[in-house]
Design a protein around this motif. Sequence first.
Motif, short mmCIF file in Angstrom:
data_model
loop_
_atom_site.label_atom_id
_atom_site.label_comp_id
_atom_site.label_asym_id
_atom_site.label_seq_id
_atom_site.Cartn_x
_atom_site.Cartn_y
_atom_site.Cartn_z
N THR A 90 -3.14 1.42 -0.88
CA THR A 90 -1.57 1.35 -1.28
C THR A 90 -0.39 1.70 -1.80
OG1 THR A 90 -1.91 0.70 -3.67
CG2 THR A 90 -2.12 -1.07 -2.10
N LYS A 91 0.63 1.70 -1.08
CA LYS A 91 1.59 2.68 -0.81
C LYS A 91 2.32 2.29 -2.77
CE LYS A 91 5.29 4.40 1.89
NZ LYS A 91 5.59 4.88 2.99
N THR A 102 -3.29 3.92 -5.06
CA THR A 102 -1.89 4.15 -4.99
C THR A 102 -1.17 5.24 -5.25
OG1 THR A 102 -2.13 1.98 -6.14
CG2 THR A 102 0.34 2.64 -5.39
N LEU A 103 -0.57 5.58 -3.64
CA LEU A 103 -0.19 7.05 -2.84
C LEU A 103 1.39 6.73 -2.55
CD1 LEU A 103 -3.00 7.69 -0.47
CD2 LEU A 103 -2.26 8.85 -3.24
#
Lengths: 324, 324
Positions: B123-124, B90-91
């Motif tokens: 994913t964000k 997750t970024l």
Amino acid sequence: MGEFDLIKQYFTRNKRLDRSDILLAIGDDCAVTQVPTHHRLAITTDTLVCDTHFLADICPADLAYKAIAVNLSDLAAMGATPRWVSLALTLPKCDHHWLSLFSQGLFQILDEYDVELIGGDTTKGHLSLTITAQGFIPQQQGLFRHQAKVNDLIYVSGYLGDSAAGLDLLLNPKSSECNSAQHYLLQRHLKPTPRIALGKLLLDYSQCAIDISDGLLADLSHILNRSQCSTEIEVDKLPLSQAIQTEYSHSKALNFALTGGEDYELCFTIPENRQTDFENMLKAKQLNCYCIGKITSQSAENIRLLHQGKTIPLPKQIGFDHFR
Amino acid sequence: MGEFDLIKQYFTRNKRLDRSDILLAIGDDCAVTQVPTHHRLAITTDTLVCDTHFLADICPADLAYKAIAVNLSDLAAMGATPRWVSLALTLPKCDHHWLSLFSQGLFQILDEYDVELIGGDTTKGHLSLTITAQGFIPQQQGLFRHQAKVNDLIYVSGYLGDSAAGLDLLLNPKSSECNSAQHYLLQRHLKPTPRIALGKLLLDYSQCAIDISDGLLADLSHILNRSQCSTEIEVDKLPLSQAIQTEYSHSKALNFALTGGEDYELCFTIPENRQTDFENMLKAKQLNCYCIGKITSQSAENIRLLHQGKTIPLPKQIGFDHFR
């Protein structure tokens, strides 16, 4: 309450584990499992992040249900029988009410599909969940994105666009109380159904499937890309629920069906010469699937949309993509 | 750049995959794998969250290395041979410089241990990583927390406390430039070594191990809890590196050794009658392990610390625990 008490209270069950494929579940450095002979192991991982994939005020039971459902849906898209999940849960704090509801939703869907929680991790931070789900596929079988062939028929396993419509209702409620159509659409968004039974049945008829998580066109394009082929889709054949047709204009409903994500229906191919057998099986099992088009030429990764036999333009945005 | 391009650019390699246990890796709904006959599958999941497990300015290559290392360490603690990992990343944004370094660190350690990345999710959101690592254990073997027996000797596989000392140096630097002892301690914190080779060798001598992630006393107490026994630890026998003894007082070093987490050394038991064979094997393989105590009575889950034959009090805080 510490991390270990939390795991013990909410994620460990006292029932006797009567499963020959699990030798050790929660409580050691690893789970230890066994894959039956003549079977392969399908493995998928999906993350749901608060504010990206779900709203902070989501019911924790629905969140758990959906997090598992979307992973099982990936297994369904391979024709796999789900067996085990690991849960990595990151929580801002130890909220007992939240955890209790979450745990109920989790075990509800796990029991529904006879899946065991075999491990995971519990950490502190911004709310998110990562599930890894695993299942068995009989050797020599399976549904793969690269196996679409020219002249194969394209099917979907159920109504399209309902989940996107449900999300739209969630974000823009039409009134303070839901009518039954709205309630249905919301439920399709909150509690999608992984098409496990159908995926397993497909193993005898199909070699190619994907689950619709990003939207029909986006997911179909993965099949076309991996199979190096093109397709024609007849928009008049897209299955639309009564509810979406009641609540939305035809063009809006069609747009949801083509580009809305998270329906978690299967999109799969059936070779022309297996169509009759396949349709007979569906009838016998009282299942509904819908033929929406076919694979055309061996190249180009093109999607052609047809309305009453004429080509119509593709929507501009064909699916959800993080980082775009 | 979208999610799929990101995966293609940073997480897909063009090398030919020459592994009979992986039929399909990244690029479909699931990976498809195969476990060899007469083997079981060990599965572990660990999450690292920014600001909880690592600092936001960590070198992305070190972060990737450590995230994999801590998961492989769990496999080592079962005696498993690592084979596959899934990465859920997750970024907050798509930062090419960051991703490029991260990807380098990731494939460096994966190649070092002959492990393949078979899937994952991107994913964000708030920066975090969840790794699921899987490996094989020969049937009828394995190292389990519940298998400690009275009179077993307790060993650790290397120096204790170095990682906690390294973290202390990272948070409270003593000077602008590191001396070699400080550099060593920092490296032990940033790039821990999963004891894979030792774990596999232990299968012939031991039935019980854990990796030290939360701190010696905390992790040992998991063994005592699962095995329903007690232990005596001789603190004079705890292996302390030259570096920790140079940089810290003896009592501070000892406290790090007893309660500091993230050493990722193995703590394991050897039955008394196998000690000579085991020590001979260590000599032949030029490996160092240290006998630090023994399992005492069948009950109580008690840890008794001995210094020159006399009982000394346990530290107040015996390990790290989220949510406490």
